[in-house]
Design a protein around this motif. Sequence first.
Motif, PDB file in Angstrom:
ATOM      1  N   CYS A 121     131.617 -76.280  10.619  1.00 29.10           N
ATOM      2  CA  CYS A 121     131.178 -75.905  11.956  1.00 29.10           C
ATOM      3  C   CYS A 121     132.187 -76.360  13.002  1.00 29.10           C
ATOM      4  CB  CYS A 121     129.817 -76.525  12.261  1.00 29.10           C
ATOM      5  SG  CYS A 121     128.477 -75.964  11.169  1.00 29.10           S
ATOM      6  N   ASP A 122     132.227 -75.649  14.124  1.00 28.63           N
ATOM      7  CA  ASP A 122     133.108 -76.034  15.212  1.00 28.63           C
ATOM      8  C   ASP A 122     132.577 -77.313  15.862  1.00 28.63           C
ATOM      9  OD1 ASP A 122     135.456 -75.212  16.775  1.00 28.63           O
ATOM     10  OD2 ASP A 122     134.033 -75.153  18.435  1.00 28.63           O
ATOM     11  N   GLY A 123     133.450 -78.168  16.322  1.00 22.15           N
ATOM     12  CA  GLY A 123     133.021 -79.425  16.903  1.00 22.15           C
ATOM     13  C   GLY A 123     132.662 -80.421  15.820  1.00 22.15           C
ATOM     14  N   ASP A 124     131.953 -81.491  16.180  1.00 22.07           N
ATOM     15  CA  ASP A 124     131.649 -82.545  15.215  1.00 22.07           C
ATOM     16  C   ASP A 124     130.151 -82.779  15.038  1.00 22.07           C
ATOM     17  OD1 ASP A 124     131.031 -83.671  17.624  1.00 22.07           O
ATOM     18  OD2 ASP A 124     132.441 -85.350  17.469  1.00 22.07           O
ATOM     19  N   MET A 125     129.307 -81.832  15.506  1.00 20.22           N
ATOM     20  CA  MET A 125     127.860 -82.022  15.415  1.00 20.22           C
ATOM     21  C   MET A 125     127.279 -81.536  14.102  1.00 20.22           C
ATOM     22  SD  MET A 125     126.536 -81.182  19.281  1.00 20.22           S
ATOM     23  CE  MET A 125     127.217 -79.519  19.317  1.00 20.22           C
ATOM     24  N   GLY A 126     128.061 -80.782  13.331  1.00 21.62           N
ATOM     25  CA  GLY A 126     127.591 -80.356  12.022  1.00 21.62           C
ATOM     26  C   GLY A 126     126.469 -79.344  12.074  1.00 21.62           C
ATOM     27  N   ALA A 127     125.593 -79.397  11.074  1.00 18.06           N
ATOM     28  CA  ALA A 127     124.556 -78.383  10.906  1.00 18.06           C
ATOM     29  C   ALA A 127     123.175 -79.011  10.872  1.00 18.06           C
ATOM     30  CB  ALA A 127     124.801 -77.589   9.626  1.00 18.06           C
ATOM     31  N   ILE A 128     122.158 -78.172  11.085  1.00 18.55           N
ATOM     32  CA  ILE A 128     120.759 -78.604  11.100  1.00 18.55           C
ATOM     33  C   ILE A 128     119.901 -77.634  10.305  1.00 18.55           C
ATOM     34  CG2 ILE A 128     120.819 -79.921  13.255  1.00 18.55           C
ATOM     35  CD1 ILE A 128     119.866 -77.387  14.704  1.00 18.55           C
ATOM     36  N   HIS A 129     118.726 -78.129   9.878  1.00 15.87           N
ATOM     37  CA  HIS A 129     117.732 -77.322   9.167  1.00 15.87           C
ATOM     38  C   HIS A 129     116.656 -76.853  10.142  1.00 15.87           C
ATOM     39  CE1 HIS A 129     119.340 -80.243   6.226  1.00 15.87           C
ATOM     40  NE2 HIS A 129     119.127 -79.326   5.300  1.00 15.87           N
ATOM     41  N   LEU A 130     116.305 -75.581  10.081  1.00 13.88           N
ATOM     42  CA  LEU A 130     115.197 -75.034  10.854  1.00 13.88           C
ATOM     43  C   LEU A 130     114.181 -74.451   9.878  1.00 13.88           C
ATOM     44  CD1 LEU A 130     117.227 -73.245  13.676  1.00 13.88           C
ATOM     45  CD2 LEU A 130     116.234 -75.551  13.719  1.00 13.88           C
ATOM     46  N   PRO A 131     112.971 -74.991   9.805  1.00 19.09           N
ATOM     47  CA  PRO A 131     111.976 -74.551   8.806  1.00 19.09           C
ATOM     48  C   PRO A 131     111.282 -73.265   9.248  1.00 19.09           C
ATOM     49  CG  PRO A 131     111.081 -76.323  10.128  1.00 19.09           C
ATOM     50  CD  PRO A 131     112.488 -76.111  10.619  1.00 19.09           C
ATOM     51  N   LEU A 132     111.652 -72.156   8.634  1.00 19.28           N
ATOM     52  CA  LEU A 132     111.172 -70.860   9.104  1.00 19.28           C
ATOM     53  C   LEU A 132     110.444 -70.059   8.032  1.00 19.28           C
ATOM     54  CD1 LEU A 132     114.250 -69.854  11.285  1.00 19.28           C
ATOM     55  CD2 LEU A 132     112.084 -70.876  12.013  1.00 19.28           C
ATOM     56  N   TYR A 133     110.361 -70.586   6.819  1.00 21.55           N
ATOM     57  CA  TYR A 133     109.656 -69.873   5.752  1.00 21.55           C
ATOM     58  C   TYR A 133     108.856 -70.906   4.965  1.00 21.55           C
ATOM     59  CZ  TYR A 133     108.842 -66.951   1.613  1.00 21.55           C
ATOM     60  OH  TYR A 133     108.257 -66.248   0.582  1.00 21.55           O
ATOM     61  N   ILE A 134     107.549 -70.816   5.029  1.00 22.89           N
ATOM     62  CA  ILE A 134     106.661 -71.734   4.310  1.00 22.89           C
ATOM     63  C   ILE A 134     105.889 -70.933   3.272  1.00 22.89           C
ATOM     64  CG2 ILE A 134     104.715 -73.330   4.500  1.00 22.89           C
ATOM     65  CD1 ILE A 134     105.533 -73.761   7.437  1.00 22.89           C
ATOM     66  N   SER A 135     105.965 -71.380   2.019  1.00 23.59           N
ATOM     67  CA  SER A 135     105.286 -70.629   0.967  1.00 23.59           C
ATOM     68  C   SER A 135     104.869 -71.562  -0.165  1.00 23.59           C
ATOM     69  CB  SER A 135     106.202 -69.544   0.409  1.00 23.59           C
ATOM     70  OG  SER A 135     105.563 -68.838  -0.659  1.00 23.59           O
ATOM     71  N   PRO A 136     103.711 -71.318  -0.743  1.00 22.07           N
ATOM     72  CA  PRO A 136     103.363 -72.058  -1.960  1.00 22.07           C
ATOM     73  C   PRO A 136     104.241 -71.625  -3.124  1.00 22.07           C
ATOM     74  CG  PRO A 136     101.716 -70.382  -1.490  1.00 22.07           C
ATOM     75  CD  PRO A 136     102.658 -70.388  -0.336  1.00 22.07           C
ATOM     76  N   ILE A 137     104.426 -72.524  -4.079  1.00 23.78           N
ATOM     77  CA  ILE A 137     105.046 -72.188  -5.359  1.00 23.78           C
ATOM     78  C   ILE A 137     103.919 -71.989  -6.363  1.00 23.78           C
ATOM     79  CG2 ILE A 137     106.491 -73.017  -7.258  1.00 23.78           C
ATOM     80  CD1 ILE A 137     108.042 -74.655  -5.183  1.00 23.78           C
ATOM     81  N   ALA A 138     103.925 -70.859  -7.027  1.00 22.00           N
ATOM     82  CA  ALA A 138     102.882 -70.563  -8.007  1.00 22.00           C
ATOM     83  C   ALA A 138     103.351 -70.929  -9.408  1.00 22.00           C
ATOM     84  CB  ALA A 138     102.513 -69.086  -7.957  1.00 22.00           C
ATOM     85  N   THR A 317     116.410 -72.290   7.412  1.00 20.79           N
ATOM     86  CA  THR A 317     117.623 -71.619   7.855  1.00 20.79           C
ATOM     87  C   THR A 317     118.557 -72.706   8.359  1.00 20.79           C
ATOM     88  OG1 THR A 317     116.397 -69.630   8.480  1.00 20.79           O
ATOM     89  CG2 THR A 317     118.604 -69.898   9.404  1.00 20.79           C
ATOM     90  N   ILE A 318     119.734 -72.812   7.751  1.00 21.30           N
ATOM     91  CA  ILE A 318     120.705 -73.833   8.120  1.00 21.30           C
ATOM     92  C   ILE A 318     121.744 -73.195   9.033  1.00 21.30           C
ATOM     93  CG2 ILE A 318     122.435 -75.457   7.271  1.00 21.30           C
ATOM     94  CD1 ILE A 318     120.866 -75.607   4.655  1.00 21.30           C
ATOM     95  N   VAL A 319     121.928 -73.776  10.213  1.00 20.76           N
ATOM     96  CA  VAL A 319     122.859 -73.227  11.202  1.00 20.76           C
ATOM     97  C   VAL A 319     123.733 -74.345  11.750  1.00 20.76           C
ATOM     98  CG1 VAL A 319     121.271 -71.374  11.869  1.00 20.76           C
ATOM     99  CG2 VAL A 319     121.240 -73.543  13.128  1.00 20.76           C
ATOM    100  N   CYS A 320     124.888 -73.960  12.267  1.00 17.82           N
ATOM    101  CA  CYS A 320     125.759 -74.906  12.965  1.00 17.82           C
ATOM    102  C   CYS A 320     125.158 -75.252  14.327  1.00 17.82           C
ATOM    103  CB  CYS A 320     127.147 -74.302  13.182  1.00 17.82           C
ATOM    104  SG  CYS A 320     128.132 -74.063  11.680  1.00 17.82           S
ATOM    105  N   GLN A 321     125.473 -76.437  14.823  1.00 17.03           N
ATOM    106  CA  GLN A 321     125.091 -76.788  16.189  1.00 17.03           C
ATOM    107  C   GLN A 321     126.132 -76.321  17.206  1.00 17.03           C
ATOM    108  OE1 GLN A 321     122.501 -80.276  16.939  1.00 17.03           O
ATOM    109  NE2 GLN A 321     123.569 -81.165  15.165  1.00 17.03           N
ATOM    110  N   GLN A 322     127.275 -75.854  16.701  1.00 15.12           N
ATOM    111  CA  GLN A 322     128.271 -75.243  17.572  1.00 15.12           C
ATOM    112  C   GLN A 322     129.094 -74.269  16.757  1.00 15.12           C
ATOM    113  OE1 GLN A 322     130.345 -77.674  20.490  1.00 15.12           O
ATOM    114  NE2 GLN A 322     132.280 -76.633  20.042  1.00 15.12           N
ATOM    115  N   TYR A 323     129.296 -73.073  17.310  1.00 11.26           N
ATOM    116  CA  TYR A 323     130.126 -72.055  16.667  1.00 11.26           C
ATOM    117  C   TYR A 323     131.419 -71.898  17.446  1.00 11.26           C
ATOM    118  CZ  TYR A 323     126.257 -70.909  13.596  1.00 11.26           C
ATOM    119  OH  TYR A 323     125.275 -70.979  12.635  1.00 11.26           O
ATOM    120  N   ASP A 324     132.418 -71.289  16.802  1.00  8.65           N
ATOM    121  CA  ASP A 324     133.743 -71.269  17.428  1.00  8.65           C
ATOM    122  C   ASP A 324     133.904 -70.176  18.461  1.00  8.65           C
ATOM    123  OD1 ASP A 324     133.793 -69.172  15.662  1.00  8.65           O
ATOM    124  OD2 ASP A 324     135.862 -69.496  15.025  1.00  8.65           O
ATOM    125  N   ASP A 325     132.999 -69.198  18.496  1.00  8.43           N
ATOM    126  CA  ASP A 325     133.114 -68.172  19.535  1.00  8.43           C
ATOM    127  C   ASP A 325     131.729 -67.686  19.939  1.00  8.43           C
ATOM    128  OD1 ASP A 325     132.385 -65.580  18.068  1.00  8.43           O
ATOM    129  OD2 ASP A 325     134.004 -66.337  16.810  1.00  8.43           O
TER     130      ASP A 325
END
Length: 375
Positions: A121-138, A317-325
């Motif tokens: 990722c651009d900068g030094d903040m790295g990436a974060i997790h955003l919980p957007l899909y919740i499902s049971p495992i059968a 969904t894992i995303v950067c905290q800063q993108y280069d453009d």
Amino acid sequence: MKIATRAGAIASAAVLTFALAACSPSNEETDTTDSPAPSGSESEAPAELSGSLVGAGASSQESAMEAWRAGFQSSNPDVTVSYDPVGSGGGRTQFTEGATSFAGSDALMDAEEYAGAVEACDGDMGAIHLPLYISPIAVIFNLEGIDSLNMDADTIAGVFSGEITTWDDAAIADQNPEVELPSSTITIVHRADESGTTENFQDYLVKASSNWVADETSGDWQGATGESGPGTSAVVQIVQENAGTIGYVDASRAGELGTVALKVGEEYVPFSAEAAAAVVDASPLAEGANGENDLAYELDRTTTASGAYPLVLVSYTIVCQQYDDEAERALVTEFVKYVASAEGQEKAASAAGSSPISGDLSTRVTEILDGIAAG
């Protein structure tokens, strides 16, 4: 941006149209509602988006991602979204190598992957997790004339560790006195690839049972050798085609196969979106996350709450905290906002049987995305 491969992937995606391919955990609940967004310059999304957005990762999200992709592209016809359901491990690898703009994962990044995300990722903040899909495992099985079985965690662990080898074993029969069980051999089916579904399944067995074969959770299979296949689709196909089999998959893919109701407290709870959401609501954020905007949960697998189903995955969904453009930032943030919206969550629920995230969590995710910066 520090790794050139992401720029190459996005440039290639702008020319080619990719189709979707066919192809997890503290004691106090953390309130994230009022947490500030990450520092950095905030940018408004352009009125009209265009370009290509590339992601990869968890195959559990495949059905939901098809719905998200179609809904977002309908409102943004000049955007192409592609997602390769290679599995959680493969998605995290592609993301930390800079080959994709976002990843889908049923498991959290480890320390090495967090460090890799800082480089990607651009900068030094790295990436974060955003919980957007919740499902049971059968826990799915194929036994003629039997649609449901009751099992506690020790029984499931015994089956998948190879200790319980026949369907009429007393450990199963005693919990299902009204079911006529065959004396045939049990064949277990597991993922051949590193998988977030496997990691969540084994996390449940490590924490909820007393007899699982491993003490630590892993995305690689640790149980008895059985039949195996890469990805969710392969596991489902093997169970469908072979009587006497038992496996584990994202519940949206269980179809007409038999499924197991888990013993929780004094009751047996079948999977459902509502039962899965009950566990997530009762779980705290994980320790060691990348700051207050990293919404990674430590799931409570040992809950005895009535109606809760602890064998659940939260796919991130894992995303950067800063993108280069700005163009990449806008594509990522606007797409993920759609995924987190009420419309996006309802589309996933309809397509995949997932549990919509709460309105408060949706608002929090949007606040975080609004704070993502462009270098």
